[in-house]
Motif scaffolding. Structure first.
Motif, PDB file in Angstrom:
ATOM      1  N   THR A 141       5.264   7.304   9.172  1.00 29.30           N
ATOM      2  CA  THR A 141       4.470   6.541   8.313  1.00 29.30           C
ATOM      3  C   THR A 141       3.525   5.637   9.472  1.00 29.30           C
ATOM      4  OG1 THR A 141       6.055   6.346   6.844  1.00 29.30           O
ATOM      5  CG2 THR A 141       4.115   4.587   6.662  1.00 29.30           C
ATOM      6  N   GLN A 142       2.302   5.887   9.195  1.00 31.34           N
ATOM      7  CA  GLN A 142       1.259   5.204  10.071  1.00 31.34           C
ATOM      8  C   GLN A 142       0.198   4.510   9.122  1.00 31.34           C
ATOM      9  OE1 GLN A 142       1.258   8.824  12.546  1.00 31.34           O
ATOM     10  NE2 GLN A 142       0.967   7.107  14.278  1.00 31.34           N
ATOM     11  N   TYR A 143      -0.619   4.072   9.532  1.00 29.26           N
ATOM     12  CA  TYR A 143      -1.807   3.693   8.627  1.00 29.26           C
ATOM     13  C   TYR A 143      -3.236   3.971   9.460  1.00 29.26           C
ATOM     14  CZ  TYR A 143      -2.161  -1.009  11.006  1.00 29.26           C
ATOM     15  OH  TYR A 143      -2.485  -1.944  11.882  1.00 29.26           O
ATOM     16  N   LEU A 144      -4.436   4.234   8.780  1.00 30.74           N
ATOM     17  CA  LEU A 144      -5.596   4.559   9.178  1.00 30.74           C
ATOM     18  C   LEU A 144      -6.510   3.207   9.110  1.00 30.74           C
ATOM     19  CD1 LEU A 144      -6.187   8.130   7.855  1.00 30.74           C
ATOM     20  CD2 LEU A 144      -5.007   7.408   9.802  1.00 30.74           C
ATOM     21  N   VAL A 145      -7.467   3.025  10.173  1.00 24.97           N
ATOM     22  CA  VAL A 145      -8.297   1.906   9.900  1.00 24.97           C
ATOM     23  C   VAL A 145      -9.916   2.824  10.097  1.00 24.97           C
ATOM     24  CG1 VAL A 145      -9.219  -0.078  11.240  1.00 24.97           C
ATOM     25  CG2 VAL A 145      -6.748   0.469  10.838  1.00 24.97           C
ATOM     26  N   ILE A 146     -10.589   2.789   9.004  1.00 23.84           N
ATOM     27  CA  ILE A 146     -11.873   3.500   8.996  1.00 23.84           C
ATOM     28  C   ILE A 146     -12.851   2.532   8.741  1.00 23.84           C
ATOM     29  CG2 ILE A 146     -13.078   5.094   7.534  1.00 23.84           C
ATOM     30  CD1 ILE A 146     -10.445   6.162   6.566  1.00 23.84           C
ATOM     31  N   VAL A 147     -14.039   2.506   9.556  1.00 22.59           N
ATOM     32  CA  VAL A 147     -15.040   1.558   9.820  1.00 22.59           C
ATOM     33  C   VAL A 147     -16.241   2.173   9.987  1.00 22.59           C
ATOM     34  CG1 VAL A 147     -13.576  -0.441  10.282  1.00 22.59           C
ATOM     35  CG2 VAL A 147     -14.232   1.243  12.207  1.00 22.59           C
ATOM     36  N   ALA A 148     -17.428   1.453   9.568  1.00 26.44           N
ATOM     37  CA  ALA A 148     -18.614   1.879   9.982  1.00 26.44           C
ATOM     38  C   ALA A 148     -19.654   0.841  10.380  1.00 26.44           C
ATOM     39  CB  ALA A 148     -19.250   2.751   8.599  1.00 26.44           C
ATOM     40  N   ILE A 174      -5.445   2.538   4.438  1.00 26.88           N
ATOM     41  CA  ILE A 174      -4.854   3.894   4.055  1.00 26.88           C
ATOM     42  C   ILE A 174      -3.721   3.919   4.567  1.00 26.88           C
ATOM     43  CG2 ILE A 174      -5.381   6.039   4.104  1.00 26.88           C
ATOM     44  CD1 ILE A 174      -8.805   5.581   3.847  1.00 26.88           C
ATOM     45  N   VAL A 175      -2.414   4.443   3.923  1.00 23.58           N
ATOM     46  CA  VAL A 175      -1.028   4.576   4.351  1.00 23.58           C
ATOM     47  C   VAL A 175      -0.991   6.145   4.663  1.00 23.58           C
ATOM     48  CG1 VAL A 175       1.200   4.420   4.124  1.00 23.58           C
ATOM     49  CG2 VAL A 175      -0.207   2.374   4.022  1.00 23.58           C
ATOM     50  N   ILE A 176      -0.503   6.614   5.676  1.00 21.96           N
ATOM     51  CA  ILE A 176      -0.385   8.101   5.646  1.00 21.96           C
ATOM     52  C   ILE A 176       1.349   8.138   6.051  1.00 21.96           C
ATOM     53  CG2 ILE A 176      -0.732  10.089   6.939  1.00 21.96           C
ATOM     54  CD1 ILE A 176      -3.183   9.326   5.362  1.00 21.96           C
ATOM     55  N   GLY A 177       1.677   8.977   5.079  1.00 23.64           N
ATOM     56  CA  GLY A 177       3.403   9.256   5.681  1.00 23.64           C
ATOM     57  C   GLY A 177       4.235   9.283   4.350  1.00 23.64           C
ATOM     58  N   ASP A 178       5.653   8.680   4.772  1.00 24.03           N
ATOM     59  CA  ASP A 178       6.671   9.049   3.744  1.00 24.03           C
ATOM     60  C   ASP A 178       6.665   7.694   2.814  1.00 24.03           C
ATOM     61  OD1 ASP A 178       7.323  11.372   4.841  1.00 24.03           O
ATOM     62  OD2 ASP A 178       8.826  10.706   6.192  1.00 24.03           O
ATOM     63  N   ARG A 179       6.208   6.427   3.186  1.00 23.41           N
ATOM     64  CA  ARG A 179       6.586   5.238   2.230  1.00 23.41           C
ATOM     65  C   ARG A 179       5.344   4.176   2.361  1.00 23.41           C
ATOM     66  NH1 ARG A 179       8.594   1.185   5.804  1.00 23.41           N
ATOM     67  NH2 ARG A 179       8.882   1.917   8.081  1.00 23.41           N
ATOM     68  N   PRO A 180       5.791   3.149   1.672  1.00 23.22           N
ATOM     69  CA  PRO A 180       4.485   2.278   1.407  1.00 23.22           C
ATOM     70  C   PRO A 180       4.802   1.485   2.651  1.00 23.22           C
ATOM     71  CG  PRO A 180       5.861   2.493  -0.698  1.00 23.22           C
ATOM     72  CD  PRO A 180       6.581   3.161   0.679  1.00 23.22           C
ATOM     73  N   CYS A 185       0.720  -1.223   0.078  1.00 24.08           N
ATOM     74  CA  CYS A 185      -0.169  -0.028  -0.170  1.00 24.08           C
ATOM     75  C   CYS A 185       0.891   1.401  -0.054  1.00 24.08           C
ATOM     76  CB  CYS A 185      -0.924  -0.100   1.269  1.00 24.08           C
ATOM     77  SG  CYS A 185      -1.936  -1.350   1.421  1.00 24.08           S
ATOM     78  N   ALA A 186       0.885   2.062  -1.056  1.00 26.49           N
ATOM     79  CA  ALA A 186       1.588   3.415  -0.994  1.00 26.49           C
ATOM     80  C   ALA A 186       0.754   4.222  -0.428  1.00 26.49           C
ATOM     81  CB  ALA A 186       1.449   3.807  -2.465  1.00 26.49           C
ATOM     82  N   PRO A 187       1.454   5.414   0.107  1.00 29.94           N
ATOM     83  CA  PRO A 187       1.036   6.704   0.752  1.00 29.94           C
ATOM     84  C   PRO A 187       0.006   7.336  -0.074  1.00 29.94           C
ATOM     85  CG  PRO A 187       3.273   6.615   1.208  1.00 29.94           C
ATOM     86  CD  PRO A 187       2.934   5.469   0.154  1.00 29.94           C
ATOM     87  N   ARG A 188      -1.176   7.910   0.992  1.00 32.43           N
ATOM     88  CA  ARG A 188      -2.219   8.381   0.010  1.00 32.43           C
ATOM     89  C   ARG A 188      -2.193   9.950  -0.388  1.00 32.43           C
ATOM     90  NH1 ARG A 188      -7.355   5.775  -0.657  1.00 32.43           N
ATOM     91  NH2 ARG A 188      -6.862   3.688  -0.257  1.00 32.43           N
ATOM     92  N   ASN A 189      -2.483  10.473  -1.248  1.00 29.86           N
ATOM     93  CA  ASN A 189      -2.396  11.958  -1.339  1.00 29.86           C
ATOM     94  C   ASN A 189      -3.648  12.685  -0.747  1.00 29.86           C
ATOM     95  OD1 ASN A 189      -0.051  11.802  -3.249  1.00 29.86           O
ATOM     96  ND2 ASN A 189      -1.446  11.281  -4.840  1.00 29.86           N
ATOM     97  N   LEU A 190      -3.293  13.713   0.134  1.00 32.42           N
ATOM     98  CA  LEU A 190      -4.242  14.431   1.045  1.00 32.42           C
ATOM     99  C   LEU A 190      -4.622  15.612   0.420  1.00 32.42           C
ATOM    100  CD1 LEU A 190      -3.086  13.515   4.657  1.00 32.42           C
ATOM    101  CD2 LEU A 190      -4.517  12.335   3.153  1.00 32.42           C
ATOM    102  N   ARG A 191      -5.907  16.334   0.566  1.00 32.19           N
ATOM    103  CA  ARG A 191      -5.682  17.583  -0.349  1.00 32.19           C
ATOM    104  C   ARG A 191      -5.840  18.598   0.980  1.00 32.19           C
ATOM    105  NH1 ARG A 191     -11.220  19.312   0.345  1.00 32.19           N
ATOM    106  NH2 ARG A 191     -12.784  17.726   1.058  1.00 32.19           N
ATOM    107  N   PRO A 192      -5.584  19.931   0.870  1.00 31.03           N
ATOM    108  CA  PRO A 192      -5.367  20.957   1.660  1.00 31.03           C
ATOM    109  C   PRO A 192      -6.531  21.165   2.378  1.00 31.03           C
ATOM    110  CG  PRO A 192      -4.435  21.560  -0.474  1.00 31.03           C
ATOM    111  CD  PRO A 192      -5.207  20.410  -0.547  1.00 31.03           C
TER     112      PRO A 192
END
Length: 322
Positions: free
Chosen positions: A157-164, A259-265, A90-97
């Motif tokens: 680098t961390q990752y997000l866990v999003i659930v509903a 979803i990966v957030i940060g510098d690297r996969p 999983c590559a890091p995600r692009n976030l928007r401003p």
């Protein structure tokens, strides 16, 4: 093309991934002595799993840290499933401003996410936005994600866990003017004479005044079948996890792709059951904003100067106005 559902204009804050907070959705797998949740107050901790000494005393073995569920006997095709192990790179995600918004997460009441200064309220904190456009679920299997090569202390680098949660089928029909996208059959079994007579009061087979509970009622909520309903977007939650944590989604739990957030996969080894019937192995739903003036479902991502994701809600939050 997966089916779609209307999405509310909502922004979700990030929580710390702990076994207690995540219990509704599955299991957060971590070392109970070194994980961040070990430092939380007692009401926010769950008892650690049983353990024994192993490896000639040089290791501690924690037992049954997560449970795999195979519910494919409920699948329409009745095709048996097998245990599979895959890898997701999983590559890091692009976030928007960040852009100010009047929306706020209803599941957190009047949490004010956008009352800070333009710089995010702190010189060393940056706020960005992550749009959530799709959720998926695996209705008949648990799914365990195990990160590889990522240190628990890695701040970059961390990752997000999003659930509903899952809506009742009746609510899905009411909110979308159509039946749920993926009807899931109820478990059907032929009742024996013993079952029939066991419903008598009192039971002829025991001193109980009611029949014994079903198999599913004995399971924790995260391990029970969720039914065919759509995701409850107003109660969607976002957790941040470290390299020292794995996560198991309960069978049928609606979740975003990893979803990966940060510098690297991050490479994840993923363990689940599958029977190679596409609609039974994985189901997806697209989230579409009601109109052009709405942004839909958004997670607010605050990071410090090192890139570490900041917790903004729940236990361990750096700032929360509840």
């Amino acid at each position: 093309m997966p089916p779609s559902m209307p999405a509310p204009n909502i922004r979700i804050p990030i929580e710390l991934l702990t076994p207690t907070a995540f219990a509704q959705f599955g299991t957060a797998v971590e070392n109970p002595t070194t994980a961040p949740s070990a430092k939380l107050p007692v009401p926010h901790r769950i008892p650690p799993p049983d353990s024994v000494s192993a490896n000639q005393g040089f290791a501690t073995k924690y037992l049954d840290v997560t449970h795999m569920s195979n519910l494919y006997t409920l699948a329409p095709s009745k095709k048996p499933a097998k245990a599979v192990m895959n890898m997701f790179a999983c590559a890091p995600r692009n976030l928007r401003p960040h852009e100010p918004s009047e929306s706020m997460p209803s599941s957190w009441g009047d949490l004010e996410l956008d009352d800070d200064d333009d710089d995010g309220g702190r010189d060393d904190c940056e706020r960005q936005l992550l749009d959530i456009g799709i959720l998926e679920r695996h209705p008949f299997t648990t799914q365990t994600f195990i990160p590889m090569g990522l240190s628990a202390a890695d701040k970059h680098t961390q990752y997000l866990v999003i659930v509903a949660p899952t809506l009742p089928a009746s609510a899905s029909r009411r909110n979308t003017a159509r039946p749920p996208p993926y009807p899931t059959p109820k478990l059907e079994r032929r009742r024996s004479l013993k079952d029939i007579f066991a419903r008598a009061r009192p039971s002829p087979y025991s001193v109980d005044t009611a029949p014994p509970p079903s198999l599913f009622s004995r399971l924790p909520p995260s391990a029970r079948p969720k039914g065919p309903g759509l995701p409850d977007l107003k109660n969607l939650r976002a957790f941040v996890a470290t390299g020292g944590q794995a996560v198991t989604y309960g069978a049928g739990t609606w979740h975003a792709p990893m979803i990966v957030i940060g510098d690297r996969p991050i490479d994840f080894v993923v363990v689940q059951f599958a029977n190679e019937v596409g609609i039974e192995d994985c189901q997806e739903i697209l989230l579409k904003a009601n109109n052009a003036s709405h942004e839909g479902v958004v997670v607010t991502v605050d990071t410090d100067a090192s890139g570490k994701v900041q917790v903004k809600a729940g236990v361990g939050a750096v700032k929360a106005k509840l």
